[in-house]
Write a protein that holds these residues in place. Structure first.
Motif, PDB file in Angstrom:
ATOM      1  N   GLU A  65       0.811  -1.274   0.039  1.00 58.98           N
ATOM      2  CA  GLU A  65      -0.420  -0.124   0.300  1.00 58.98           C
ATOM      3  C   GLU A  65       0.654   1.254  -0.056  1.00 58.98           C
ATOM      4  O   GLU A  65       1.892   1.659   0.653  1.00 58.98           O
ATOM      5  CB  GLU A  65      -0.648  -0.054   1.642  1.00 58.98           C
ATOM      6  CG  GLU A  65      -2.150   1.344   0.950  1.00 58.98           C
ATOM      7  CD  GLU A  65      -2.897   1.041   2.728  1.00 58.98           C
ATOM      8  OE1 GLU A  65      -3.672   2.299   2.879  1.00 58.98           O
ATOM      9  OE2 GLU A  65      -3.316   0.400   3.058  1.00 58.98           O
ATOM     10  N   GLU A  66       0.712   1.839  -1.192  1.00 54.75           N
ATOM     11  CA  GLU A  66       1.647   3.318  -1.375  1.00 54.75           C
ATOM     12  C   GLU A  66       1.020   4.388  -1.123  1.00 54.75           C
ATOM     13  O   GLU A  66       0.369   4.577  -2.175  1.00 54.75           O
ATOM     14  CB  GLU A  66       2.524   2.940  -2.399  1.00 54.75           C
ATOM     15  CG  GLU A  66       3.061   1.840  -1.848  1.00 54.75           C
ATOM     16  CD  GLU A  66       4.036   1.475  -3.544  1.00 54.75           C
ATOM     17  OE1 GLU A  66       4.550   2.324  -4.400  1.00 54.75           O
ATOM     18  OE2 GLU A  66       4.215   0.495  -3.974  1.00 54.75           O
ATOM     19  N   LYS A  71      -0.963  -1.515  -4.602  1.00 54.74           N
ATOM     20  CA  LYS A  71      -0.265  -1.979  -6.361  1.00 54.74           C
ATOM     21  C   LYS A  71       0.261  -3.216  -5.780  1.00 54.74           C
ATOM     22  O   LYS A  71       0.726  -3.384  -4.700  1.00 54.74           O
ATOM     23  CB  LYS A  71       1.175  -1.025  -6.181  1.00 54.74           C
ATOM     24  CG  LYS A  71       0.937   0.609  -6.531  1.00 54.74           C
ATOM     25  CD  LYS A  71       2.277   0.791  -6.475  1.00 54.74           C
ATOM     26  CE  LYS A  71       2.023   2.748  -7.137  1.00 54.74           C
ATOM     27  NZ  LYS A  71       2.974   3.022  -7.593  1.00 54.74           N
ATOM     28  N   ILE A  72       0.610  -3.852  -6.855  1.00 56.53           N
ATOM     29  CA  ILE A  72       0.527  -5.111  -7.109  1.00 56.53           C
ATOM     30  C   ILE A  72       1.937  -5.621  -8.018  1.00 56.53           C
ATOM     31  O   ILE A  72       2.066  -4.993  -8.444  1.00 56.53           O
ATOM     32  CB  ILE A  72      -0.304  -6.317  -7.550  1.00 56.53           C
ATOM     33  CG1 ILE A  72      -2.009  -5.715  -7.198  1.00 56.53           C
ATOM     34  CG2 ILE A  72       0.013  -7.837  -7.676  1.00 56.53           C
ATOM     35  CD1 ILE A  72      -1.949  -6.539  -5.596  1.00 56.53           C
ATOM     36  N   HIS A  73       2.769  -6.527  -7.111  1.00 54.35           N
ATOM     37  CA  HIS A  73       4.241  -6.644  -7.497  1.00 54.35           C
ATOM     38  C   HIS A  73       4.172  -8.367  -7.821  1.00 54.35           C
ATOM     39  O   HIS A  73       3.845  -8.580  -7.197  1.00 54.35           O
ATOM     40  CB  HIS A  73       4.783  -5.812  -7.136  1.00 54.35           C
ATOM     41  CG  HIS A  73       4.919  -4.380  -5.912  1.00 54.35           C
ATOM     42  ND1 HIS A  73       5.430  -3.487  -7.100  1.00 54.35           N
ATOM     43  CD2 HIS A  73       4.206  -4.614  -5.188  1.00 54.35           C
ATOM     44  CE1 HIS A  73       4.848  -2.684  -5.830  1.00 54.35           C
ATOM     45  NE2 HIS A  73       4.793  -3.098  -5.120  1.00 54.35           N
ATOM     46  N   ASP A  74       5.247  -8.446  -9.141  1.00 53.19           N
ATOM     47  CA  ASP A  74       5.275  -9.918 -10.002  1.00 53.19           C
ATOM     48  C   ASP A  74       6.263 -10.523  -8.994  1.00 53.19           C
ATOM     49  O   ASP A  74       7.377 -11.666  -8.995  1.00 53.19           O
ATOM     50  CB  ASP A  74       5.010 -10.316 -10.944  1.00 53.19           C
ATOM     51  CG  ASP A  74       5.385  -8.892 -11.602  1.00 53.19           C
ATOM     52  OD1 ASP A  74       6.714  -8.199 -11.725  1.00 53.19           O
ATOM     53  OD2 ASP A  74       4.977  -9.572 -13.387  1.00 53.19           O
ATOM     54  N   SER A 508      12.934   0.380 -10.294  1.00 54.62           N
ATOM     55  CA  SER A 508      12.825   1.091  -9.180  1.00 54.62           C
ATOM     56  C   SER A 508      13.644   0.816  -7.842  1.00 54.62           C
ATOM     57  O   SER A 508      13.880  -0.143  -7.690  1.00 54.62           O
ATOM     58  CB  SER A 508      11.226   0.713  -8.912  1.00 54.62           C
ATOM     59  OG  SER A 508      11.066  -0.164  -8.676  1.00 54.62           O
ATOM     60  N   THR A 509      12.857   1.746  -7.400  1.00 56.85           N
ATOM     61  CA  THR A 509      13.115   1.545  -5.456  1.00 56.85           C
ATOM     62  C   THR A 509      13.101   2.718  -4.747  1.00 56.85           C
ATOM     63  O   THR A 509      11.532   3.713  -5.494  1.00 56.85           O
ATOM     64  CB  THR A 509      15.206   2.813  -5.649  1.00 56.85           C
ATOM     65  OG1 THR A 509      15.839   2.758  -4.648  1.00 56.85           O
ATOM     66  CG2 THR A 509      14.811   4.093  -6.326  1.00 56.85           C
ATOM     67  N   TYR A 510      12.528   2.277  -3.813  1.00 57.21           N
ATOM     68  CA  TYR A 510      11.709   3.057  -2.573  1.00 57.21           C
ATOM     69  C   TYR A 510      13.613   4.037  -1.428  1.00 57.21           C
ATOM     70  O   TYR A 510      12.824   3.997  -1.070  1.00 57.21           O
ATOM     71  CB  TYR A 510      11.305   2.026  -1.543  1.00 57.21           C
ATOM     72  CG  TYR A 510      10.097   1.443  -2.526  1.00 57.21           C
ATOM     73  CD1 TYR A 510       8.869   1.983  -1.867  1.00 57.21           C
ATOM     74  CD2 TYR A 510      10.171   0.119  -2.745  1.00 57.21           C
ATOM     75  CE1 TYR A 510       7.465   1.235  -2.803  1.00 57.21           C
ATOM     76  CE2 TYR A 510       8.826  -0.511  -3.462  1.00 57.21           C
ATOM     77  CZ  TYR A 510       7.353   0.025  -2.966  1.00 57.21           C
ATOM     78  OH  TYR A 510       6.700  -0.417  -4.121  1.00 57.21           O
ATOM     79  N   ASN A 520       4.653   7.087   7.355  1.00 57.87           N
ATOM     80  CA  ASN A 520       4.388   6.217   6.640  1.00 57.87           C
ATOM     81  C   ASN A 520       3.703   6.637   4.827  1.00 57.87           C
ATOM     82  O   ASN A 520       3.262   5.892   4.003  1.00 57.87           O
ATOM     83  CB  ASN A 520       2.716   6.087   6.833  1.00 57.87           C
ATOM     84  CG  ASN A 520       2.157   7.867   6.662  1.00 57.87           C
ATOM     85  OD1 ASN A 520       2.797   9.020   6.190  1.00 57.87           O
ATOM     86  ND2 ASN A 520       0.294   7.850   6.706  1.00 57.87           N
ATOM     87  N   LEU A 521       4.757   7.199   4.670  1.00 59.76           N
ATOM     88  CA  LEU A 521       5.270   7.854   3.034  1.00 59.76           C
ATOM     89  C   LEU A 521       6.230   6.697   1.695  1.00 59.76           C
ATOM     90  O   LEU A 521       7.157   6.510   2.611  1.00 59.76           O
ATOM     91  CB  LEU A 521       5.451   8.893   2.651  1.00 59.76           C
ATOM     92  CG  LEU A 521       5.619   9.521   1.098  1.00 59.76           C
ATOM     93  CD1 LEU A 521       4.265   9.799   0.340  1.00 59.76           C
ATOM     94  CD2 LEU A 521       6.275  11.233   0.893  1.00 59.76           C
TER      95      LEU A 521
END
Length: 793
Positions: A65-66, A71-74, A508-510, A520-521
């Motif tokens: 949850e963003e 969001k769904i990731h494979d 990608s990266t968080y 919480n972001l």
């Protein structure tokens, strides 16, 4: 008795050759269209279902949850498969797969003087135990046990070594992630079937990938590979999903991901998610074209029923005589159904010939490789479907004709009842309503695809060539770029770590933090390493600040963000502010205007660029318009200078972007052809009814002409009833088409407004085609000699 019925059917067919031809042609086109769609649907539904463990084979998916959006990731963590197999007794096998096709990567394998570029997988040693890709040579449980092992396809083995036998245990080299790697061929598998979504020419080991080339992949904090599992028999899937929901917390406490399962065979058909909810996928198109196929066939059946009932007056005396001499209603029903089945089976033969003729074109449009053997494989199904179609199409005429009174028919006093006329008119309205909806759908789909392809995407994709960097062109990229820039016709050269176009965003990266960031972001930034000239080469516009420049010192200390990233971060006046990328302090050099990294099905993604002198897998070259051929030839010479014997692999950026809409373009092509077929079949029926209407009113027309009626008046007389039916079809079809297409457009994040011009053009086209069809018979009658028509009995 059957022989007698068939003899009568043949005589009627010859006696009424025009109407029989219309029936056979309309029904055969309807059958051919439906059968082609049936073959396509059957092939689509078979994708990925050939694996022996199909019922127990699942892909492990991740949910996060963003910013209030699920969001769904494979892509999953590299160690996940091993942990699941070790910790959970329900798991029979778990395998990690890194599919280079999904990240747009291909690598060149070298065997002596032979160099061939291909795509493949890096996978766990139990890959061939989980997936049913048969081995020509080697043991499924052994071929990937050694770190340096690689298994290749039959065709790739022959390309590299000339034969499968010579390939076995032979050494091979390849270049990946800036490193030269060596391997040994331990097995050969059969080429992947057409109905597999996994397309690969080699399988190398997971150990090789994670230990020698991408060591970060062993960390629980990184994601990328896919994880697949087979559950033991009688496992409770729902209970297992609850068990793995927060499984990753055990190894990476406080992470944002939860796990769930998706059946592997569902990936192809049910791959779309919105806000965490499965919203369909290609199954939508399967349902759509199944409906269209049945609709086209129904329109053909309506033609049959309309023409059969309309010509009832020609058979009144035949029916009356048969009933007078003892013929029963059931006897007549069997006779008329036999005639209907005779025409249906004749239509089946014509339909098969049409399929043989159209199959190559159909394969080209759909991107399939369907063979003519499908006709023989499904001959029983096709015949049964034809018989059912014949019975349905002939049932109404059969029961309708058989109920007439023998006295009324022999006296010729029987007249069509209002209900029968209303039913016939209703069927005509249905035909043209369906055809109108298909025409409108084609126009709106075309508008949306053209909008998606031509919509400004934030950078200049035209005249941009994307070149795969490998070998010495990768190792000596600066020298390679210098040589390429000297080529006549080259305007600018940039470099990037992977394609900017990716439906799932690619890398990608968080891992970006900044002062004031809410706890919480979570933002998943699309991340690319680029060189100093990439932004200028792609003509990405700056909204604020500066872009990278060769003259700047310590370029790796700066980052570029796009506007969407800055918006999500909540930063005001961001240029010059400091952020941390994976713990390292960086400075925001500038803000790029938003640009698309995926199709318009998706919203704009937050993007960050880091300038790095190395690690670029792609060169982006802008070439002068009109000089592409000569420029590519010269660039090929430069590439061969660095990599003798390697294939010069390049892609035009606009073509790569347009490939995102390949499915929609195929749907458009299919829709266009089926819309044409629907309107054609409808017009066939209208032509037959108009011919019959003219034939029954031939004396009336003769009298009117003798009394002074003009050609226009005769034309108006014969066409007015039909045109009123077409007008009613338009009134019914427009709101239905608007509702259906409005719903279809919702799948696009950026979409066209439905233009009333589409409805207007479709209506005019429908009226024009119908009017031309009717006018042919009406003008023929209007120009006939009235004396001849009045003298004829």
């Amino acid at each position: 008795m059957l022989k007698n019925h068939l003899k009568i059917a043949w005589r009627n067919l010859r006696r009424n050759s025009l109407f029989s031809l219309i029936n056979v042609l309309g029904l055969s086109i309807g059958l051919a269209s439906t059968f082609l769609i049936f073959f396509w649907v059957t092939d689509e539904m078979s994708v990925d279902k050939f694996h022996e463990n199909n019922d127990r084979l699942y892909q492990v998916m991740m949910r996060s949850e963003e910013n209030g959006i699920v969001k769904i990731h494979d892509g999953t963590q590299g160690p996940l498969a091993e942990a699941l197999e070790k910790d959970l007794p329900e798991v029979e096998n778990a395998v990690t797969v890194m599919n280079l096709q999904e990240v747009g990567m291909s690598i060149t394998f070298s065997a002596g003087e032979n160099n061939f570029k291909t795509q493949g997988l890096f996978a766990s040693s139990n890959f061939f135990d989980v997936f049913s890709f048969p081995l020509v040579y080697g043991d499924a449980s052994q071929v990937l046990n050694k770190k340096e092992a690689v298994v290749v396809s039959e065709s790739f083995a022959v390309k590299l070594f000339g034969s499968v036998e010579k390939a076995i245990n032979s050494p091979i080299e390849y270049f990946m992630f800036g490193q030269n790697q060596t391997a040994q061929i331990s097995g050969v598998f059969k080429d992947t079937p057409d109905n597999s979504t996994m397309k690969f020419s080699f399988v190398a080991t997971k150990q090789k990938l994670l230990e020698d080339m991408w060591t970060n992949g062993k960390e629980w904090g990184n994601t990328g590979p896919n994880t697949y599992i087979t559950l033991k028999d009688n496992s409770d899937v729902k209970a297992f999903e609850s068990k793995i929901d927060r499984f990753v917390d055990k190894y990476n406490e406080g992470n944002m991901f939860s796990l769930f399962l998706r059946k592997y065979a569902d990936t192809y058909l049910y791959g779309n998610y919105k806000d965490g909810i499965q919203t369909g996928g290609r199954i939508t198109y399967i349902k759509l074209f199944s409906f269209i196929g049945l609709l086209v066939l129904l329109i053909a059946c309506i033609n049959f029923m309309n023409l059969s009932t309309a010509r009832v007056t020609k058979r009144f005396k035949e029916i009356g005589i048969k009933k007078t001499v003892g013929g029963t209603k059931n006897h007549l029903v069997v006779q008329f159904l036999t005639e209907s089945l005779f025409l249906a089976l004749l239509s089946l033969i014509v339909a098969m010939l049409l399929i043989v003729f159209l199959m190559p074109v159909f394969n080209f449009i759909t991107g399939k490789n369907l063979g003519l053997t499908l006709i023989f494989e499904h001959l029983g199904v096709l015949t049964l479907a034809t018989i059912i179609t014949g019975l349905i199409a002939g049932s109404y005429p059969a029961f309708y004709l058989s109920r007439f009174s023998p006295l009324a028919t022999l006296k010729g006093k029987f007249k069509s009842k209002g209900g029968e006329l209303l039913a016939r008119k209703g069927l005509v309205v249905f035909q043209f309503t369906a055809s109108l909806i298909l025409i409108i759908a084609v126009l709106i789909i075309s508008d949306q695809i053209n909008y998606a392809i031509n919509k400004p995407i934030g950078y200049q994709k035209g005249h941009m060539v994307q070149i795969d960097l490998e070998g010495k062109a990768f190792e000596q990229s600066s020298s390679f770029f210098d040589e390429i820039e000297k080529v006549d016709g080259v305007e600018s050269v940039g470099a990037i770590s992977e394609s900017i176009i990716s439906e799932d965003g690619g890398s990608s990266t968080y891992g970006i933090d900044w002062a004031g960031k809410p706890d919480n972001l979570e933002i998943d930034f699309v991340f690319r390493n680029v060189n100093h000239n990439l932004v200028q080469t792609m003509n990405i516009q700056m909204a604020d600040g500066d872009t990278f420049s060769k003259e700047m010192g310590d370029l790796e200390s700066y980052l570029l963000f796009n506007e969407e990233a800055i918006r999500l971060m909540g930063l005001q006046n961001p240029v010059g502010k400091k952020v941390r990328l994976w713990g390292e302090e960086k400075v925001i050099l500038g803000v790029m205007k938003n640009f698309h990294t995926a199709s318009v099905l998706h919203s704009i993604s937050p993007v960050v660029f880091r300038c790095s002198p190395m690690g670029h897998s792609l060169a982006m070259v802008r070439v002068k318009s009109g000089e592409e051929a000569n420029t590519l030839a010269s660039m090929n010479e430069v590439f061969e200078k660095f990599n003798p014997g390697y294939d010069f692999s390049y892609t035009f950026q606009d073509q790569a972007y347009n490939l995102q809409y390949l499915t929609e373009q195929r749907i458009l092509s299919l829709s266009r052809y089926f819309a044409i077929l629907a309107i054609f079949i409808s017009c066939l029926g209208l032509f037959g009814l108009a011919a019959f209407n003219t034939e029954t009113r031939i004396k009336e027309i003769g009298i009117r002409k003798v009394l002074g009626s003009s050609t226009y008046q005769i034309l108006s007389l014969l066409s007015s009833d039909f045109m009123r039916l077409i007008g009613l079809s338009i009134l019914l079809g427009l709101p239905i088409a608007y509702y259906v297409m409005s719903d279809w457009l919702l799948k696009f994040e950026y979409r066209v407004d439905i233009s009333w011009s589409s409805f207007f053009l479709s209506s005019i086209l429908t009226v024009a085609v119908a009017l031309i069809t009717i006018s042919f018979q009406a003008l023929k009658a209007a120009h006939a000699n009235p004396v001849k028509s009045l003298r004829t009995e």
